[in-house]
Every structure is written in C-alpha cells, then in structure tokens.
Design a protein around this motif. Structure first.
Motif, PDB file in Angstrom:
ATOM      1  N   GLU A 294       0.817  -1.207   0.000  1.00 56.60           N
ATOM      2  CA  GLU A 294       0.000   0.000   0.000  1.00 56.60           C
ATOM      3  C   GLU A 294       0.855   1.263   0.000  1.00 56.60           C
ATOM      4  O   GLU A 294       0.353   2.366  -0.286  1.00 56.60           O
ATOM      5  N   GLU A 295       2.160   1.142   0.291  1.00 57.33           N
ATOM      6  CA  GLU A 295       3.059   2.295   0.267  1.00 57.33           C
ATOM      7  C   GLU A 295       3.537   2.618  -1.144  1.00 57.33           C
ATOM      8  O   GLU A 295       4.206   3.634  -1.358  1.00 57.33           O
ATOM      9  N   PHE A 296       3.196   1.768  -2.097  1.00 60.72           N
ATOM     10  CA  PHE A 296       3.649   1.942  -3.477  1.00 60.72           C
ATOM     11  C   PHE A 296       2.536   2.546  -4.333  1.00 60.72           C
ATOM     12  O   PHE A 296       1.366   2.615  -3.921  1.00 60.72           O
ATOM     13  N   CYS A 297       2.910   2.979  -5.527  1.00 61.62           N
ATOM     14  CA  CYS A 297       1.941   3.611  -6.433  1.00 61.62           C
ATOM     15  C   CYS A 297       0.895   2.610  -6.900  1.00 61.62           C
ATOM     16  O   CYS A 297       1.052   1.397  -6.750  1.00 61.62           O
ATOM     17  N   SER A 298      -0.170   3.120  -7.482  1.00 60.67           N
ATOM     18  CA  SER A 298      -1.274   2.261  -7.918  1.00 60.67           C
ATOM     19  C   SER A 298      -0.821   1.270  -8.985  1.00 60.67           C
ATOM     20  O   SER A 298      -1.304   0.135  -9.034  1.00 60.67           O
ATOM     21  N   ASP A 299       0.124   1.696  -9.842  1.00 62.11           N
ATOM     22  CA  ASP A 299       0.622   0.783 -10.867  1.00 62.11           C
ATOM     23  C   ASP A 299       1.320  -0.416 -10.235  1.00 62.11           C
ATOM     24  O   ASP A 299       1.104  -1.565 -10.634  1.00 62.11           O
ATOM     25  N   CYS A 300       2.166  -0.156  -9.242  1.00 70.86           N
ATOM     26  CA  CYS A 300       2.878  -1.245  -8.573  1.00 70.86           C
ATOM     27  C   CYS A 300       1.908  -2.162  -7.843  1.00 70.86           C
ATOM     28  O   CYS A 300       2.084  -3.393  -7.833  1.00 70.86           O
ATOM     29  N   GLN A 301       0.885  -1.588  -7.245  1.00 69.62           N
ATOM     30  CA  GLN A 301      -0.111  -2.409  -6.548  1.00 69.62           C
ATOM     31  C   GLN A 301      -0.812  -3.349  -7.527  1.00 69.62           C
ATOM     32  O   GLN A 301      -1.066  -4.513  -7.205  1.00 69.62           O
ATOM     33  N   ALA A 302      -1.096  -2.845  -8.718  1.00 69.79           N
ATOM     34  CA  ALA A 302      -1.765  -3.683  -9.722  1.00 69.79           C
ATOM     35  C   ALA A 302      -0.832  -4.758 -10.254  1.00 69.79           C
ATOM     36  O   ALA A 302      -1.273  -5.832 -10.678  1.00 69.79           O
ATOM     37  N   ARG A 303       0.484  -4.480 -10.241  1.00 69.51           N
ATOM     38  CA  ARG A 303       1.446  -5.432 -10.796  1.00 69.51           C
ATOM     39  C   ARG A 303       1.853  -6.522  -9.813  1.00 69.51           C
ATOM     40  O   ARG A 303       2.482  -7.511 -10.211  1.00 69.51           O
ATOM     41  N   LEU A 304       1.549  -6.352  -8.542  1.00 69.58           N
ATOM     42  CA  LEU A 304       2.041  -7.276  -7.525  1.00 69.58           C
ATOM     43  C   LEU A 304       1.752  -8.726  -7.863  1.00 69.58           C
ATOM     44  O   LEU A 304       2.644  -9.578  -7.814  1.00 69.58           O
ATOM     45  N   GLU A 305       0.524  -9.024  -8.219  1.00 71.61           N
ATOM     46  CA  GLU A 305       0.159 -10.410  -8.518  1.00 71.61           C
ATOM     47  C   GLU A 305       0.383 -10.772  -9.985  1.00 71.61           C
ATOM     48  O   GLU A 305       0.708 -11.904 -10.306  1.00 71.61           O
ATOM     49  N   LYS A 306       0.227  -9.777 -10.863  1.00 72.04           N
ATOM     50  CA  LYS A 306       0.358 -10.058 -12.297  1.00 72.04           C
ATOM     51  C   LYS A 306       1.808 -10.216 -12.727  1.00 72.04           C
ATOM     52  O   LYS A 306       2.173 -11.166 -13.417  1.00 72.04           O
ATOM     53  N   ASN A 307       2.647  -9.238 -12.355  1.00 71.67           N
ATOM     54  CA  ASN A 307       4.053  -9.266 -12.771  1.00 71.67           C
ATOM     55  C   ASN A 307       4.882  -8.443 -11.790  1.00 71.67           C
ATOM     56  O   ASN A 307       5.250  -7.299 -12.077  1.00 71.67           O
ATOM     57  N   PRO A 308       5.199  -9.006 -10.625  1.00 76.80           N
ATOM     58  CA  PRO A 308       5.918  -8.236  -9.598  1.00 76.80           C
ATOM     59  C   PRO A 308       7.308  -7.780 -10.030  1.00 76.80           C
ATOM     60  O   PRO A 308       7.848  -6.829  -9.466  1.00 76.80           O
ATOM     61  N   LEU A 309       7.887  -8.445 -11.041  1.00 77.59           N
ATOM     62  CA  LEU A 309       9.191  -8.023 -11.528  1.00 77.59           C
ATOM     63  C   LEU A 309       9.153  -6.588 -12.035  1.00 77.59           C
ATOM     64  O   LEU A 309      10.129  -5.848 -11.938  1.00 77.59           O
ATOM     65  N   ARG A 310       7.995  -6.184 -12.562  1.00 73.85           N
ATOM     66  CA  ARG A 310       7.855  -4.835 -13.105  1.00 73.85           C
ATOM     67  C   ARG A 310       7.914  -3.771 -12.016  1.00 73.85           C
ATOM     68  O   ARG A 310       8.183  -2.603 -12.290  1.00 73.85           O
TER      69      ARG A 310
END
Length: 423
Positions: A189-205
């Motif tokens: 939750e401390e990260f931007c919305s893009d990173c939150q969306a990527r956590l499960e899809k592609n955390p490498l991003r």
C-alpha cells in the motif's frame, strides 16, 4: 489558420536528414556483415498483437499506445515497438520452415508512443532493431550484443557501458516471482497504484518503477541471480564467457529487468556516460524472449533481439562532438547565359546526371554573378559555363571554384573530364 506540427513529433530537415541517411546506411552495411536480412512490417497492427506481445502489465500497453477503431470496427494500434510485429510476421509467414536457421532479421522504421515528450523521447521516433529467432545458443546472445556495440563504436562513440543480467528461465522466474510477492506484499500500500496492480500479475515490473525507485524495499528486494537454477546459471555464465572472448567489457546488474513482459534469460542495456549528455543514460536495450513465438500461435521457438533509438544515437554523437563524414556539396553547377543555351541546358544536365554526377542549375533567371554565388553556396567543385559562344563551339567552360582555374572542354568530353578531376 496556422498549422503546427503535432506535439512529440519533429520535421527532419534536409541539413539533418543526411545524418539519418548515413546512420541508416551504416546499419544496413553492418547487418549485411552479420548476415541479418531486412524485414518491413506495417506501421499498424491488430491491437492484440501488442497487448499479447508486449505485455498487458507494461506502461506501453496500459498508457502509451495509439489505438483506434477502423471503419470496420476493428481495433488497430500504431506500432509502439518492433519485436511483436516481427514475431507476428515470423509465425504468419511460417519462417520456422526456412532452410537457413536461425532466422536473423533487422528493421528500421518509425514507432509511436503517447508519452510526455522530452529530450530524446518523442511520440514518433525511429528504431533500428534486430531479431534472431530459432536458436537458444548463448553465442547468438553475444552476437546480438556485439552487433549493437559495433554500430555505436563504428560511429565513434566512447564511454559506452554494457550492463547485463539474467532473468532466468520459466522455473527461475516463478521462484523469483513468489519471493518478490512475499517481499512487497506486506507494504504494497506504500507503493503507487501501478505497482499495486502489478504485484500479482508481474511483480518483476515493480523493480522498474520510476515513481517508487527510492523506496527502501527496492534496495532489499530479492535478486533474480539468487533464484537462477543450474541451467539458467550455466547459460548466463556462457554468455559472459563469449562476451569476454570477443573483447566486450560488461557489468552484471541484478536490478536490470527491462520494461517489457516478454524478456527471459539474457537482458542487457547499453548506456553512455557522455559529457553534455547528462547522467549515465540508456541508449538501447534488448534481451531474450523464449516463449513469445508460442504466444502468437507458433511453436516453441526461442528468440533474442534489441532495439535502439536513432534520435538518442544522434544526441550521443552530438554530445561527444562527433562529426559524421557526410559528403557535402555537388560536383558541378551549370551557369547558363542566353536564351538558346537555356534551351539545351536541361539535356546537358540530364546527360551528366545519368553518368552519376551531382549537378544543379539556376531556375530563377538569375544574373551570371548570382549564379556563381549559388554555386558557392552549394559547395560545387566546378562551374560549367554555357553561353552563346560555347554553344557555337559545341563546348563549355569549366571553372574549378577552389582555384579559379578554367578550361574549355568539348561537350562530348565533359563527363570524362569531370570524373578525372573528381578522382
């Protein structure tokens, strides 16, 4: 109404286009020595080509594509990069069945991304790229990298830095992916919305995020190099051995992930630490994309490639004060005096041009003095003077503009005379 060029685009004027032509010609010649063949794909494709090929978690697909519906209601997209189109063509044209494998291709052409225009980053830009499909030999990874380095060094660039990493095979990536999720999830939750969306899809991003690059969890994130299995380690080590054998220096950086979803195993970027170019800056990048051909309905065919921006290459050359050896000037300028000589001038010009000579003349009915000034501005080597007297003698007066020396030459001997002087 005053029309202006669209934001993020540029007019490449004649004084600049010669540099573009020179670089493109060098790229063509270099690819010929490496036995890469040119491919030309459409500037727009079905949107799914890029959504599937580039990856739906990338900024390119989510934010930067120029997408529109045609009159038939089909969703089309201006190409934002070259690899997806090349792989689509590879599958559609069954290139896996060609007798010569791997299939080694290159392209030069405009790409389109809707992003904030800035120096070296345009909404329409030109990429040169290569793709090698059909081999998982580490030697071809080294070859692709060497080709990119050869282009830069051949143009005179210095202070280049090659950074490489391995993103591992499917098993290695899966293990690393799970470790990244466990690492970031408690504080996502401390990260931007893009990173939150990527956590499960592609955390490498998440590691490639520009907004959160300073977050403390970035520095302590699990390294992909700690999760490489034995085969991935061996592959990466062999790539390094080949690069060393070729004489290419490199730095291993475990944080290098690249911005596209399709990369695995070898990933690399070429940077420049140029005075006047700012901090260490990426000029180009690429990597291996085993599995992408399957995404397009093809067989399990491995691939590797890279792409570079011609605009950024030109910026680097300017920053290092490198002057390209552009051939300037023309061979001759035809100075015409009198009505009858003007009637025969077009044929004389045409005959000279057919023999490969670069010639021009006046089309504004200027006086003789003004015509000579025009010859000087065009940096002509010779002035060919055609007047009434010369026409009667079936000759012309040829003046060397660098020395002022002049000589009467028969028209039928003019081509051989100019060519001998040109040598």
């Amino acid at each position: 109404m005053n029309f202006k060029i669209p934001r993020g685009t540029q007019d490449i004027l004649p004084e600049q286009s010669a540099k573009w032509q020179y670089i493109e010609q060098r790229a063509h010649e270099l690819c010929r020595t490496y036995n890469y063949k040119e491919i030309r794909t459409p500037m727009f494709e079905q949107t799914e080509v890029f959504a599937r090929g580039v990856g739906d978690t990338t900024d390119i697909v989510q934010k930067e594509m120029y997408t529109f519906d045609d009159r038939g209601g089909r969703s089309l997209t201006l190409r934002p990069e070259g690899t997806a189109s090349v792989v689509r063509s590879y599958v559609e044209n069954k290139m896996h069945g060609l007798p010569d494998q791997p299939v080694k291709l290159y392209y030069i052409g405009p790409m389109f991304r809707y992003e904030r225009p800035q120096s070296g980053r345009m909404r329409q830009f030109v990429q040169f790229g290569v793709e090698a499909l059909g081999s998982d030999d580490p030697a071809i990874d080294a070859e692709v990298i060497a080709l990119a380095m050869d282009l830069y060094k051949g143009l005179g660039l210095t202070d280049l830095k090659l950074v490489i990493n391995s993103l591992g095979d499917k098993d290695s990536r899966t293990a690393h992916r799970n470790a990244l999720i466990d690492h970031f999830k408690p504080r996502i939750e401390e990260f931007c919305s893009d990173c939150q969306a990527r956590l499960e899809k592609n955390p490498l991003r998440i590691l490639d995020c520009k907004k959160d690059h300073g977050h403390e969890l970035m520095d302590t994130a699990p390294s992909i190099l700690d999760y490489l299995n034995e085969s991935s380690k061996a592959y990466f080590e062999q790539v390094q051995r080949y690069l060393t054998a070729i004489g290419i220096e490199f730095v291993v950086d475990a944080t290098l992930v690249r911005g596209l979803d399709y990369y695995n195993n070898t990933a690399f970027e070429i940077m420049i630490d140029g005075k006047g170019f700012g901090a260490i800056t990426t000029l180009s990048g690429g990597g291996r994309y085993n599995g992408l051909v399957e995404e397009f309905g093809g067989s399990d065919v491995p691939g590797i490639g890279f792409a570079l921006s011609i605009e950024r290459l030109l910026m680097a050359l300017e920053a290092q004060g490198i002057e390209l050896p552009i051939q300037e000037g023309i061979d001759a300028y035809l100075v015409v005096m009198g009505e009858e000589p003007k009637n025969v001038a077009p044929k004389l010009l045409h005959d000279l041009r057919k023999q490969g000579l670069t010639v021009d003349t006046d089309y504004l009915n200027k006086k003789m003095k003004a015509q000579f000034k025009a010859a000087d501005r065009l940096n002509a080597s010779f002035a060919i003077i055609l007047g009434e007297q010369e026409l009667e003698n079936d000759s012309v007066m040829v003046k060397a503009l660098s020395t002022g020396e002049q000589e009467e030459v028969k028209v039928q001997e003019l081509v051989s005379y100019l060519k001998s002087k040109k040598k």
